[in-house]
Design a protein around this motif. Structure first.
Motif, PDB file in Angstrom:
ATOM      1  N   UNK A 130     -27.473   9.150  40.765  1.00  0.00           N
ATOM      2  CA  UNK A 130     -27.246   8.967  42.194  1.00  0.00           C
ATOM      3  C   UNK A 130     -27.855   7.684  42.722  1.00  0.00           C
ATOM      4  N   UNK A 131     -27.246   7.150  43.767  1.00  0.00           N
ATOM      5  CA  UNK A 131     -27.722   5.888  44.343  1.00  0.00           C
ATOM      6  C   UNK A 131     -29.114   6.017  44.942  1.00  0.00           C
ATOM      7  N   UNK A 132     -29.422   7.170  45.544  1.00  0.00           N
ATOM      8  CA  UNK A 132     -30.712   7.332  46.199  1.00  0.00           C
ATOM      9  C   UNK A 132     -31.856   7.299  45.200  1.00  0.00           C
ATOM     10  N   UNK A 133     -31.764   8.088  44.133  1.00  0.00           N
ATOM     11  CA  UNK A 133     -32.826   8.083  43.116  1.00  0.00           C
ATOM     12  C   UNK A 133     -32.883   6.752  42.381  1.00  0.00           C
ATOM     13  N   UNK A 134     -31.734   6.126  42.166  1.00  0.00           N
ATOM     14  CA  UNK A 134     -31.712   4.820  41.504  1.00  0.00           C
ATOM     15  C   UNK A 134     -32.416   3.773  42.355  1.00  0.00           C
ATOM     16  N   UNK A 135     -32.202   3.848  43.668  1.00  0.00           N
ATOM     17  CA  UNK A 135     -32.876   2.905  44.572  1.00  0.00           C
ATOM     18  C   UNK A 135     -34.393   3.137  44.586  1.00  0.00           C
ATOM     19  N   UNK A 136     -34.801   4.394  44.600  1.00  0.00           N
ATOM     20  CA  UNK A 136     -36.233   4.704  44.584  1.00  0.00           C
ATOM     21  C   UNK A 136     -36.894   4.201  43.311  1.00  0.00           C
ATOM     22  N   UNK A 137     -36.205   4.331  42.184  1.00  0.00           N
ATOM     23  CA  UNK A 137     -36.744   3.811  40.925  1.00  0.00           C
ATOM     24  C   UNK A 137     -36.785   2.297  40.932  1.00  0.00           C
ATOM     25  N   UNK A 138     -35.805   1.684  41.567  1.00  0.00           N
ATOM     26  CA  UNK A 138     -35.739   0.220  41.619  1.00  0.00           C
ATOM     27  C   UNK A 138     -36.906  -0.369  42.395  1.00  0.00           C
ATOM     28  N   UNK A 154     -39.839   1.023  42.742  1.00  0.00           N
ATOM     29  CA  UNK A 154     -41.112   1.530  42.239  1.00  0.00           C
ATOM     30  C   UNK A 154     -41.559   2.838  42.839  1.00  0.00           C
ATOM     31  N   UNK A 155     -40.641   3.576  43.470  1.00  0.00           N
ATOM     32  CA  UNK A 155     -40.986   4.877  44.057  1.00  0.00           C
ATOM     33  C   UNK A 155     -40.309   6.009  43.284  1.00  0.00           C
ATOM     34  N   UNK A 156     -40.256   5.845  41.963  1.00  0.00           N
ATOM     35  CA  UNK A 156     -39.568   6.838  41.147  1.00  0.00           C
ATOM     36  C   UNK A 156     -40.243   8.206  41.193  1.00  0.00           C
ATOM     37  N   UNK A 157     -41.503   8.250  41.616  1.00  0.00           N
ATOM     38  CA  UNK A 157     -42.180   9.553  41.751  1.00  0.00           C
ATOM     39  C   UNK A 157     -41.590  10.383  42.891  1.00  0.00           C
TER      40      UNK A 157
END
Length: 294
Positions: free
Chosen positions: A133-141, A143-146
């Motif tokens: 998903x775009x939302x989780x991918x953006x968070x990982x991008x 540095x907020x993958x947690x």
């Protein structure tokens, strides 16, 4: 004594409206209330009279209160974004600084309103996808993958994910209503404020907000009523799950009536939705004081 003539022409004009409201609004309303006193299914040959037993069951149902809380969450967040933020957005778009690009921005904000809710649900289903998903991918991008999680599969976040989708779709419509109201405000009020040295925030508070009070009432009424009746978004996106975490009263009514084939109890839930919506509307009318002479 001369008999008073009955005004026939006005009656002829309002008769179609009365017939329409009676056929499609008031008759189904009273029919639903009548059905709530019976136990029956869609294919029942006879209805079993149970009186107020279904209403007693309503207060003992463990799903009704969480569903009502979800509707209230929906209403509170929708008022914050679709009314308050939409008014601020409309004021910004009507500012002189954005006058050249305002038509383009109005179209951009209004486009989601014209898209089918099914298409939007598919779009946000992809955005919320836990793997790609775009939302989780953006968070990982960033540095907020947690913070990445299965947004629709988590009982804590599912209702907020559904509400977020609704705000994205609906805010453009309310913004357009506010823009129309702002454009009707006399320009000399703002010119007088400029002469007095008032800033943008002061003009917004002292001129814009009072002048769009009636529109604000209508938009709030539309938003809260829509929040109490919301069905499409949670049903298409999560079907009320996981568990009953994103279930609203309308979704629960549908599940009782068309999934469990318990039409009598579904009528009781529909009656509850009507009563709550009417109460909220009356409170808004009383608090806002709309229609009264200043």
């Amino acid at each position: 004594m001369i008999a008073k003539k009955i005004p026939i022409i006005p009656i002829i004009f309002i008769l179609p409206t009365i017939l329409f409201l009676g056929t499609f609004i008031y008759f189904p309303l009273f029919q639903n209330f009548y059905n709530s006193f019976f136990d029956f299914s869609v294919f029942s040959q006879k209805k079993e009279f149970i009186g107020f037993s279904a209403y007693t069951q309503l207060f003992q149902d463990n799903v009704v209160m969480p569903a009502l809380v979800n509707n209230i969450k929906y209403a509170v967040i929708s008022v914050a974004f679709q009314v308050i933020f939409a008014l601020i957005l409309a004021t910004i778009l009507e500012d002189k600084l954005f006058r050249n690009i305002a038509p383009f921005l109005r179209v951009i904000y209004f486009i989601p309103v014209m898209i089918s809710i099914s298409v939007i649900a598919l779009l946000f289903g992809f955005i919320y996808n836990p793997q790609m998903g775009l939302l989780n991918s953006f968070l990982e991008l960033v540095g907020l993958d947690n913070l990445a999680m299965p947004w629709l599969g988590n009982a804590t976040t599912s209702i907020y994910a559904v509400i977020a989708m609704s705000q994205w779709q609906s805010i453009g419509f309310i913004t357009m209503l506010f823009i129309v109201a702002i454009q009707k405000i006399p320009k000399d009020l703002y010119e007088a404020a400029d002469i007095d040295g008032a800033g943008k925030i002061r003009k917004f508070i002292s001129i814009t907000v009072p002048q769009v009070k009636e529109t604000m009432f209508v938009n709030t009424l539309i938003t809260i009523t829509g929040a109490m009746l919301v069905f499409n978004e949670p049903y298409i996106l999560t079907n009320g799950g996981p568990g009953f975490s994103s279930t609203t009263l309308s979704v629960y009514m549908y599940q009782q009536g068309f999934v469990k084939d318990n039409m009598g109890y579904a009528s009781v839930i529909a009656t509850l939705i009507f009563i709550l919506t009417a109460i909220f509307a009356l409170i808004q009318i009383r608090v806002s004081g709309t229609g009264r002479d200043d």
